[in-house]
Design a protein around this motif. Sequence first.
Motif, PDB file in Angstrom:
ATOM      1  N   MET A   1       0.841  -1.197   0.000  1.00  0.00           N
ATOM      2  CA  MET A   1       0.000   0.000   0.000  1.00  0.00           C
ATOM      3  C   MET A   1       0.875   1.245   0.000  1.00  0.00           C
ATOM      4  O   MET A   1       1.752   1.398   0.838  1.00  0.00           O
ATOM      5  N   ARG A   2       0.621   2.146  -0.955  1.00  0.00           N
ATOM      6  CA  ARG A   2       1.352   3.413  -1.011  1.00  0.00           C
ATOM      7  C   ARG A   2       0.505   4.559  -0.469  1.00  0.00           C
ATOM      8  O   ARG A   2       0.959   5.339   0.354  1.00  0.00           O
ATOM      9  N   TYR A   3      -0.746   4.689  -0.950  1.00  0.00           N
ATOM     10  CA  TYR A   3      -1.585   5.803  -0.548  1.00  0.00           C
ATOM     11  C   TYR A   3      -2.976   5.302  -0.167  1.00  0.00           C
ATOM     12  O   TYR A   3      -3.597   4.540  -0.909  1.00  0.00           O
ATOM     13  N   LYS A   4      -3.468   5.779   0.987  1.00  0.00           N
ATOM     14  CA  LYS A   4      -4.825   5.465   1.446  1.00  0.00           C
ATOM     15  C   LYS A   4      -5.521   6.781   1.758  1.00  0.00           C
ATOM     16  O   LYS A   4      -5.014   7.593   2.533  1.00  0.00           O
ATOM     17  N   PHE A   5      -6.680   7.005   1.141  1.00  0.00           N
ATOM     18  CA  PHE A   5      -7.437   8.225   1.347  1.00  0.00           C
ATOM     19  C   PHE A   5      -8.876   7.908   1.732  1.00  0.00           C
ATOM     20  O   PHE A   5      -9.476   6.946   1.223  1.00  0.00           O
ATOM     21  N   LEU A   6      -9.430   8.741   2.584  1.00  0.00           N
ATOM     22  CA  LEU A   6     -10.837   8.639   2.951  1.00  0.00           C
ATOM     23  C   LEU A   6     -11.727   8.830   1.741  1.00  0.00           C
ATOM     24  O   LEU A   6     -11.450   9.647   0.861  1.00  0.00           O
ATOM     25  N   ARG A   7     -12.803   8.057   1.726  1.00  0.00           N
ATOM     26  CA  ARG A   7     -13.925   8.318   0.836  1.00  0.00           C
ATOM     27  C   ARG A   7     -15.173   8.447   1.689  1.00  0.00           C
ATOM     28  O   ARG A   7     -15.321   7.751   2.698  1.00  0.00           O
ATOM     29  N   PHE A   8     -16.051   9.355   1.290  1.00  0.00           N
ATOM     30  CA  PHE A   8     -17.284   9.564   2.026  1.00  0.00           C
ATOM     31  C   PHE A   8     -18.255   8.405   1.771  1.00  0.00           C
ATOM     32  O   PHE A   8     -18.003   7.567   0.909  1.00  0.00           O
ATOM     33  N   PRO A   9     -19.340   8.300   2.537  1.00  0.00           N
ATOM     34  CA  PRO A   9     -20.256   7.163   2.394  1.00  0.00           C
ATOM     35  C   PRO A   9     -20.635   6.886   0.941  1.00  0.00           C
ATOM     36  O   PRO A   9     -20.909   7.802   0.168  1.00  0.00           O
ATOM     37  N   GLY A  10     -20.614   5.598   0.613  1.00  0.00           N
ATOM     38  CA  GLY A  10     -20.875   5.195  -0.760  1.00  0.00           C
ATOM     39  C   GLY A  10     -19.673   5.300  -1.658  1.00  0.00           C
ATOM     40  O   GLY A  10     -19.784   5.099  -2.878  1.00  0.00           O
ATOM     41  N   GLY A  11     -18.519   5.625  -1.083  1.00  0.00           N
ATOM     42  CA  GLY A  11     -17.299   5.757  -1.876  1.00  0.00           C
ATOM     43  C   GLY A  11     -17.147   7.088  -2.574  1.00  0.00           C
ATOM     44  O   GLY A  11     -16.347   7.217  -3.509  1.00  0.00           O
ATOM     45  N   LYS A  12     -17.863   8.116  -2.129  1.00  0.00           N
ATOM     46  CA  LYS A  12     -17.864   9.409  -2.814  1.00  0.00           C
ATOM     47  C   LYS A  12     -16.586  10.211  -2.490  1.00  0.00           C
ATOM     48  O   LYS A  12     -16.124  10.243  -1.359  1.00  0.00           O
ATOM     49  N   LEU A  13     -16.083  10.892  -3.489  1.00  0.00           N
ATOM     50  CA  LEU A  13     -14.875  11.706  -3.351  1.00  0.00           C
ATOM     51  C   LEU A  13     -15.136  12.998  -2.596  1.00  0.00           C
ATOM     52  O   LEU A  13     -14.263  13.488  -1.883  1.00  0.00           O
ATOM     53  N   LYS A  14     -16.322  13.571  -2.735  1.00  0.00           N
ATOM     54  CA  LYS A  14     -16.580  14.931  -2.274  1.00  0.00           C
ATOM     55  C   LYS A  14     -17.733  14.986  -1.270  1.00  0.00           C
ATOM     56  O   LYS A  14     -18.595  14.100  -1.240  1.00  0.00           O
TER      57      LYS A  14
ATOM     58  N   ALA B   1      -2.794  12.581  -5.218  1.00  0.00           N
ATOM     59  CA  ALA B   1      -3.691  13.729  -5.117  1.00  0.00           C
ATOM     60  C   ALA B   1      -5.150  13.314  -5.031  1.00  0.00           C
ATOM     61  O   ALA B   1      -6.046  14.110  -5.313  1.00  0.00           O
ATOM     62  N   ARG B   2      -5.399  12.078  -4.619  1.00  0.00           N
ATOM     63  CA  ARG B   2      -6.773  11.576  -4.589  1.00  0.00           C
ATOM     64  C   ARG B   2      -7.424  11.762  -3.217  1.00  0.00           C
ATOM     65  O   ARG B   2      -8.306  11.012  -2.818  1.00  0.00           O
ATOM     66  N   PHE B   3      -6.986  12.789  -2.493  1.00  0.00           N
ATOM     67  CA  PHE B   3      -7.562  13.072  -1.178  1.00  0.00           C
ATOM     68  C   PHE B   3      -9.006  13.568  -1.326  1.00  0.00           C
ATOM     69  O   PHE B   3      -9.381  14.110  -2.374  1.00  0.00           O
ATOM     70  N   PRO B   4      -9.818  13.416  -0.291  1.00  0.00           N
ATOM     71  CA  PRO B   4     -11.216  13.843  -0.377  1.00  0.00           C
ATOM     72  C   PRO B   4     -11.333  15.362  -0.417  1.00  0.00           C
ATOM     73  O   PRO B   4     -10.445  16.081   0.074  1.00  0.00           O
ATOM     74  N   ARG B   5     -12.432  15.846  -0.974  1.00  0.00           N
ATOM     75  CA  ARG B   5     -12.675  17.287  -1.080  1.00  0.00           C
ATOM     76  C   ARG B   5     -13.968  17.655  -0.355  1.00  0.00           C
ATOM     77  O   ARG B   5     -14.961  16.930  -0.420  1.00  0.00           O
ATOM     78  N   LEU B   6     -13.937  18.819   0.321  1.00  0.00           N
ATOM     79  CA  LEU B   6     -15.098  19.330   1.047  1.00  0.00           C
ATOM     80  C   LEU B   6     -15.344  20.781   0.672  1.00  0.00           C
ATOM     81  O   LEU B   6     -14.416  21.604   0.713  1.00  0.00           O
ATOM     82  N   PHE B   7     -16.587  21.096   0.312  1.00  0.00           N
ATOM     83  CA  PHE B   7     -16.985  22.493   0.098  1.00  0.00           C
ATOM     84  C   PHE B   7     -17.909  22.886   1.251  1.00  0.00           C
ATOM     85  O   PHE B   7     -18.939  22.277   1.466  1.00  0.00           O
ATOM     86  N   TYR B   8     -17.504  23.936   1.989  1.00  0.00           N
ATOM     87  CA  TYR B   8     -18.203  24.360   3.199  1.00  0.00           C
ATOM     88  C   TYR B   8     -18.613  25.818   3.024  1.00  0.00           C
ATOM     89  O   TYR B   8     -17.781  26.715   3.018  1.00  0.00           O
ATOM     90  N   LEU B   9     -19.926  26.045   2.904  1.00  0.00           N
ATOM     91  CA  LEU B   9     -20.475  27.395   2.730  1.00  0.00           C
ATOM     92  C   LEU B   9     -21.058  27.883   4.050  1.00  0.00           C
ATOM     93  O   LEU B   9     -21.705  27.124   4.761  1.00  0.00           O
ATOM     94  N   TRP B  10     -20.830  29.176   4.379  1.00  0.00           N
ATOM     95  CA  TRP B  10     -21.406  29.710   5.607  1.00  0.00           C
ATOM     96  C   TRP B  10     -21.929  31.126   5.382  1.00  0.00           C
ATOM     97  O   TRP B  10     -21.629  31.764   4.378  1.00  0.00           O
TER      98      TRP B  10
ATOM     99  N   ASN C   1     -22.649  19.404   9.428  1.00  0.00           N
ATOM    100  CA  ASN C   1     -21.301  19.474  10.009  1.00  0.00           C
ATOM    101  C   ASN C   1     -21.022  18.271  10.899  1.00  0.00           C
ATOM    102  O   ASN C   1     -19.944  17.666  10.810  1.00  0.00           O
ATOM    103  N   ILE C   2     -21.966  17.895  11.764  1.00  0.00           N
ATOM    104  CA  ILE C   2     -21.707  16.803  12.707  1.00  0.00           C
ATOM    105  C   ILE C   2     -21.627  15.468  11.984  1.00  0.00           C
ATOM    106  O   ILE C   2     -20.858  14.585  12.402  1.00  0.00           O
ATOM    107  N   GLU C   3     -22.360  15.306  10.905  1.00  0.00           N
ATOM    108  CA  GLU C   3     -22.254  14.065  10.130  1.00  0.00           C
ATOM    109  C   GLU C   3     -20.862  13.931   9.537  1.00  0.00           C
ATOM    110  O   GLU C   3     -20.289  12.828   9.519  1.00  0.00           O
ATOM    111  N   ILE C   4     -20.321  15.022   9.046  1.00  0.00           N
ATOM    112  CA  ILE C   4     -18.956  14.988   8.497  1.00  0.00           C
ATOM    113  C   ILE C   4     -17.954  14.707   9.607  1.00  0.00           C
ATOM    114  O   ILE C   4     -17.065  13.858   9.450  1.00  0.00           O
ATOM    115  N   TYR C   5     -18.089  15.396  10.727  1.00  0.00           N
ATOM    116  CA  TYR C   5     -17.179  15.157  11.858  1.00  0.00           C
ATOM    117  C   TYR C   5     -17.200  13.688  12.277  1.00  0.00           C
ATOM    118  O   TYR C   5     -16.141  13.057  12.412  1.00  0.00           O
ATOM    119  N   ASP C   6     -18.382  13.128  12.492  1.00  0.00           N
ATOM    120  CA  ASP C   6     -18.477  11.750  12.975  1.00  0.00           C
ATOM    121  C   ASP C   6     -17.876  10.760  11.981  1.00  0.00           C
ATOM    122  O   ASP C   6     -17.190   9.808  12.373  1.00  0.00           O
TER     123      ASP C   6
END
Length: 286
Positions: free
Chosen positions: A1-14, A194-203, A236-241
């Motif tokens: 294993m060289r690189y391991k990155f989080l994927r969101f539920p269902g294997g989603k990148l973002k 560069a396959r790290f997960p991406r998050l867009f956070y609007l406030w 926010n809390i769903e992402i944190y958990d």
Amino acid sequence: MRYKFLRFPGGKLKAVTLSYDDGIQADLRLVDVINRYGMKCTFNINTNGFSENKPNKLKPDVIKERILGTGHEVAVHGERHIAPGVAEPSVFIADVLNCRMTMEKEFGGIIRGMAYPDSGITRMHGNNNYNDTRTYLRGLGIAYSRTLGGDNNTFHLPTDWYAWMPTAHHVNPNLMDWAESFVSIKEEALYSAARFPRLFYLWGHSFEFDRNDNWELLDEFCALISGKEDTWYATNIEIYDYVEAYRSLITSADGNRIYNPTLKEIWMDIDTRPYSIKPGETLELS
């Protein structure tokens, strides 16, 4: 294993999340818009509006029905909206604790999220400092707190949950360009490191749409960024958990065995291949 990155539920990148402050009447229009697009928001509440005669503030029964009842989160924004960097620590601690206890009494459940009121941790006066503030919040049972003043289009997950920097305030002139860039990211085009997960956070504050007479901006943003198969729309809390569950995975010394001690199914990308690990399962990599 060289690189391991989080994927969101269902294997989603973002992932996409929203955060709006103060618990005011305009939040009801905001929640109606984002519900149409399947978006999720965390609404940060000042609880002094529950008992005081403040007609612009949402009352608990409305919050239960229109916000919590449609799948959104409520979070601490201080009983009296007090900035931790300015107030005496005892005053700030009481403001957070009273807000949390009042909301848990009104709504049930356990409320662990927060957005800093006013200038938050961006300005420190007297003997106040960020490390002490973070320690106070941990002791008060707060899991994360959103800060401000550093809009950027890196789309990174936070490394410090008590200094969670959003992507953009909705008045940011780069908002739609950054949203377009976010949507255009394609997993298959990313090289392995560069396959790290991406998050867009609007406030923001929903009253700003009234003040600037630009509610169409919210519709435009939601229309662009919603409904994407590679994106998870979460509070926010769903992402944190979920992120904390991923960070709890236990990996063998050689990296070829991964154990999931959590109660969540966790998705990941390992050397450009998708995997998931169910609760209590051990993944063996060949």
